[in-house]
Design a protein around this motif. Structure first.
Motif, short mmCIF file in Angstrom:
data_model
loop_
_atom_site.label_atom_id
_atom_site.label_comp_id
_atom_site.label_asym_id
_atom_site.label_seq_id
_atom_site.Cartn_x
_atom_site.Cartn_y
_atom_site.Cartn_z
N CYS A 2 9.49 -12.51 149.99
CA CYS A 2 9.46 -12.50 151.45
C CYS A 2 8.72 -11.27 151.99
O CYS A 2 8.73 -10.22 151.36
CB CYS A 2 10.89 -12.43 151.99
N MET A 54 12.99 -16.42 145.98
CA MET A 54 12.24 -16.18 147.21
C MET A 54 11.55 -14.83 147.23
O MET A 54 12.18 -13.79 147.01
CB MET A 54 13.19 -16.21 148.42
N PHE A 64 14.12 -6.93 155.13
CA PHE A 64 13.42 -8.22 155.24
C PHE A 64 13.10 -8.55 156.69
O PHE A 64 14.00 -8.58 157.54
CB PHE A 64 14.25 -9.32 154.57
N ASP A 105 14.03 -11.44 147.35
CA ASP A 105 15.35 -11.45 147.95
C ASP A 105 16.34 -11.53 146.79
O ASP A 105 16.45 -12.56 146.15
CB ASP A 105 15.45 -12.67 148.88
N ARG A 151 10.52 -23.08 158.42
CA ARG A 151 11.76 -22.62 157.79
C ARG A 151 11.49 -22.45 156.30
O ARG A 151 10.41 -22.74 155.82
CB ARG A 151 12.89 -23.65 158.02
N ASN A 190 18.66 -14.40 146.70
CA ASN A 190 17.99 -15.70 146.50
C ASN A 190 16.72 -15.41 145.72
O ASN A 190 15.62 -15.44 146.27
CB ASN A 190 17.65 -16.35 147.86
N THR A 228 21.30 -22.34 148.12
CA THR A 228 21.45 -21.67 149.41
C THR A 228 22.64 -20.74 149.31
O THR A 228 23.57 -21.00 148.56
CB THR A 228 21.65 -22.66 150.56
N SER A 229 22.56 -19.67 150.08
CA SER A 229 23.69 -18.76 150.04
C SER A 229 24.35 -18.71 151.41
O SER A 229 23.72 -18.97 152.41
CB SER A 229 23.23 -17.36 149.63
N TRP A 266 15.12 -10.82 159.44
CA TRP A 266 16.51 -11.05 159.00
C TRP A 266 17.35 -9.86 159.42
O TRP A 266 16.86 -8.74 159.50
CB TRP A 266 16.56 -11.28 157.49
N1 MLY Z 1 20.47 -19.77 152.46
C1 MLY Z 1 20.09 -18.58 153.16
C2 MLY Z 1 18.78 -18.04 152.71
C3 MLY Z 1 18.47 -16.79 153.36
C4 MLY Z 1 17.27 -16.13 152.77
C5 MLY Z 1 17.03 -14.78 153.40
N2 MLY Z 1 15.99 -14.06 152.76
C6 MLY Z 1 14.73 -14.77 152.83
C7 MLY Z 1 15.85 -12.71 153.28
C8 MLY Z 1 20.03 -18.82 154.67
O1 MLY Z 1 19.31 -19.70 155.12
O2 MLY Z 1 20.73 -18.12 155.37
#
Ligand code: MLY
Length: 265
Positions: free
Chosen positions: A162, A160, A178, A154, A257, A157, A264-265, A181
């Motif tokens: 995914c 990560m 993703f 990602d 989760r 982020n 975090t974004s 999402w």
């Molecule tokens: N802080 C963000 C992280 C999202 C991550 C999304 N990726 C895994 C596709 C949130 O929880 O929205």
């Protein structure tokens, strides 16, 4: 552990296949990660790729290193594979007649850089050259197909990795979507991008694979149904992601989760 993510079940449930490992610019056997936290190396500054800086390994995650540029803050960490061409042993720069640069956003006065450099390297543990692995060759062609599953970083982020699906293919480019999402994290990249991995990569390297999101229902591939349909307009055919049969998300996964919210974004 029924609520854990398992590719095998997931591929079955979604009626999909993992992209063949030959599609990726990754070594078939993931490279060993023999780095240790605290080791120093040279790295291209991700915010200014032409400059080479001193970096410290601040974390190890699978076949990747979490790196921090010396003289920079702790909010610009970045991740590189041990076979990334962006990293090299301390001394490489000098050998090639280059100078180590202060990172973009060097926190001190520029005039302090030469002394800072001496001090940061003095007595430090430098990663030995044997820990740096050769970058694997590019696959000659883009063999990705819409609907194939993979593991992808990602980019928003970058710690990560995914579960993802190829959403589109155009020449040398592929669209990474993703699973679970809404699309805010999706991106186009070259087929030989180093940020994408075959299904099972994280299990092999010991890196953490995030579970799919819960924002949108996971869809079932209709690849098989498609081939039995009359071949009208193949190019306007909607992608499996968009037209699929919706699976009961509950059945696929209940809890889980994101496990390591560093940023975090
Ligand atoms: N802080 C963000 C992280 C999202 C991550 C999304 N990726 C895994 C596709 C949130 O929880 O929205």
């Amino acid at each position: 552990q029924s609520d854990e993510f398992h590719w095998e079940n997931y591929l079955k449930e979604t009626g999909s296949l993992g992209a063949p490992s030959e599609c990726f610019r990754q070594s078939k056997v993931p490279p060993a990660n023999e780095f240790k936290v605290g080791m120093k190396l040279e790295a291209h500054d991700p915010r200014n790729m032409t400059s080479i800086c001193v970096a410290t390994v601040v974390g190890i995650t699978g076949a990747r290193l979490r790196l921090r540029l010396d003289g920079s803050d702790n909010r610009n960490d970045f991740w590189r594979l041990v076979d990334s061409p962006d990293i090299q042993p301390i001394g490489t720069c000098e050998k090639e007649g280059d100078l180590l640069q202060p990172p973009l956003g060097y926190q001190m006065n520029a005039s302090s850089w030469p002394m800072f450099l001496l001090r940061t390297l003095n007595g430090s543990e430098m990663a030995p050259a044997t820990l740096f692995k050769k970058e694997p060759p590019k696959p000659p062609l883009n063999n990705f197909k819409v609907g194939m599953k993979l593991e992808a970083i990602d980019k928003k982020n970058p710690y990560m990795i995914c579960p993802a699906t190829i959403g589109d293919v155009k020449g040398d480019e592929i669209y990474i979507t993703f699973d679970g999402w809404s699309g805010a994290f999706d991106y186009w990249c070259k087929y030989d991008c180093r940020d994408i991995f075959p299904v099972g990569w994280c299990r092999l390297t010991g890196d953490v694979l995030q579970p799919p999101g819960t924002q949108v229902p996971i869809t079932k591939s209709i690849a098989k149904t498609q081939s039995s349909l009359p071949k009208a307009a193949p190019h306007s055919m909607p992608s499996p992601q968009k037209t699929a049969i919706i699976l009961p998300t509950q059945q696929i996964r209940k809890s889980s989760r994101i496990k390591t919210p560093l940023h975090t974004s």
